[in-house]
Scaffold this active site. Sequence first.
Site, PDB file in Angstrom:
ATOM      1  N   HIS A 217     -23.830 -31.055   4.840  1.00 17.16           N
ATOM      2  CA  HIS A 217     -23.866 -32.175   4.605  1.00 17.16           C
ATOM      3  C   HIS A 217     -22.986 -32.950   3.890  1.00 17.16           C
ATOM      4  CE1 HIS A 217     -27.302 -30.608   7.418  1.00 17.16           C
ATOM      5  NE2 HIS A 217     -27.230 -31.574   8.305  1.00 17.16           N
ATOM      6  N   ASP A 396     -25.986 -39.991   1.540  1.00 17.78           N
ATOM      7  CA  ASP A 396     -26.287 -41.114   2.650  1.00 17.78           C
ATOM      8  C   ASP A 396     -27.398 -42.184   2.152  1.00 17.78           C
ATOM      9  OD1 ASP A 396     -27.929 -39.411   3.011  1.00 17.78           O
ATOM     10  OD2 ASP A 396     -28.555 -38.966   5.136  1.00 17.78           O
ATOM     11  N   THR A 440     -34.676 -38.169   6.152  1.00 18.84           N
ATOM     12  CA  THR A 440     -36.181 -38.299   5.582  1.00 18.84           C
ATOM     13  C   THR A 440     -36.717 -39.196   4.392  1.00 18.84           C
ATOM     14  OG1 THR A 440     -35.193 -35.670   4.217  1.00 18.84           O
ATOM     15  CG2 THR A 440     -37.309 -36.255   3.585  1.00 18.84           C
ATOM     16  N   ARG A 539     -32.827 -31.267  -0.060  1.00 19.21           N
ATOM     17  CA  ARG A 539     -30.977 -30.939   0.321  1.00 19.21           C
ATOM     18  C   ARG A 539     -30.246 -30.824  -1.199  1.00 19.21           C
ATOM     19  NH1 ARG A 539     -28.892 -34.542   4.573  1.00 19.21           N
ATOM     20  NH2 ARG A 539     -29.729 -34.026   6.193  1.00 19.21           N
ATOM     21  N   GLY A 554     -33.859 -41.332  -4.084  1.00 17.80           N
ATOM     22  CA  GLY A 554     -34.876 -41.947  -3.771  1.00 17.80           C
ATOM     23  C   GLY A 554     -36.399 -43.005  -4.466  1.00 17.80           C
TER      24      GLY A 554
END
Length: 569
Positions: A217, A396, A440, A539, A554
């Site tokens: 990713h 992302d 997520t 991750r 986040g």
Amino acid sequence: MTKIFGDPASFVDDAMAGFVDLYSQYVQPVPHGVIRSTATPEGKVAVIAGGGSGHYPAFAGYVGPGLADAAVCGNVFASPSTRWVYDVAKAANRGGGVVLGFGNYAGDILNFGLAAERLRAEGIPAELIVVTDDVASEGQGANGQRRGIAGDVVAFKIAGAAAEAGYDFDGVVRAARRANDLTRSMGIAFAGCTLPGESEPLFTVTPGHMGVGLGIHGEPGISEEPIGSPEEIAELLVQRVLGAKPAGAPDTGRITVLVNGLGSTKYEELFLLYAPIAARLRAAGYEIVAPQVGELVTSLDMAGASLTVTWLDEELETLWTAPAQCPALSVGPVIETTPAPVFQAPEEEVADYSGTPEAAQQAGQKVAALIEAVRDVLEDAEAELGRIDAIAGDGDHGTGMVNGSVAAAQAARAAADAGAGAASTLAAAGGAWADRAGGTSGVIWGVLLHAFADQLGDAGAPTAEQVAAGAGASVEAVQRLAGARVGNKTMLDAQVPFAEALAERVAAGDDLKTAWAAAAQASTAAAEATKDLRPQIGRARPLAERSLGHPDAGAISLALVTRTIADNL
């Protein structure tokens, strides 16, 4: 870099339109994925592969006779939402149960797991095949923590062959999980990949060096080493993979081997690399059965390669070499097929908000306006949130937050204009956020907003006490879902201080605007302080040292949302 992309927001949908047109003999479109265009018998176990897009031929390229029955395709590098997984699985179900296969990433665990729960609640057997082959992300014996990379192909092929052979549900699950248990992979990268619409790669590699232990990713390797000769690269990969040989691996001496290109490495280079890999494996006493070399699980335009080894017993060898035909893989004699009926999507139910009191409708309008303000701010912050996320993740987060908030704003406006109150408007926004954002953060924000909405009610304007209760309930919901706690370097590090400060200020008698502003300040300070933490889950965990000195994306985005609402209350 990715040069042909049109509108980056519709990159996946646009690419899938071309894919299903090209391979209509194998697949037909369903919302957010594909199912077989060939008929399968009633009672057959359905094998669903899935995850984020950007990895072609994973996952849609493996749909066809002898392999997967369907694939669910998330946004680039982002898990498909729970709703997307559920809908594709329902479309593929033939009455024999549904096996959901994906790589071991937090968003996939959450979304596929919740979808499986929904399926089971409807009486449809559903189990997860979580692929955990990457030896770089965790060492021997830590099967639950390793990432999934090219080992996806082995697990999906074994599951598909077992289902095609008529295995029952438990038999398909058993065979696929054994294949995963006996599979190990290791990768290297020479250059990072670039998301559609972006001009810079998610990571760079020092010239003349290679990243060792990459993720698919866009995660960088866990270390860098000088690029060696093909023999030296082969030696590194073989040593790492054989060094992680599974306990209890069969002693048949037979293995299958995958040499996988990650997107920009030419097939000739892969062939050249396979020769010394095969020589070393044979020298170690192994016989190679039906190897595969090529682009099997990619990472957009990443330059690099990976080695996968699966230790075979008699059953797994039979299933690995069984016939299969799909866009990306053809094995053995052609399987005779007949066309399947064209899929017809069920009609969406329309919510009825008639009878909502006027005061409640006004509260719904205010909630919709606040979410629209959040959307505007997140759109402006997209690049910065992506930059922070790319330091130790896949970059992302900004895109996911924008996709989620845009969908949430549309759903909230539609609900409010139809007469919904505050709770119904916020719940509609939560559902849309989770569906469109995926990953997520998508599922977490969906759960967060739903839990918040449950405390507001639709009777009138929510009180400050109801809002504080909503913030507390949202924390509890996220903790239950994600299994995270304060100090893990997640959004909870900003969410918990916000909820605690809001409850404290409301209990002290502050009005909602004053209390919310104070709580937003606490959230912002806590988010900035995450730069001193090491990630414990997700991750970023394999790259914890790289994350030090940088805040969690986040947590930063949650604090930004709280400040935006404070400015607009």
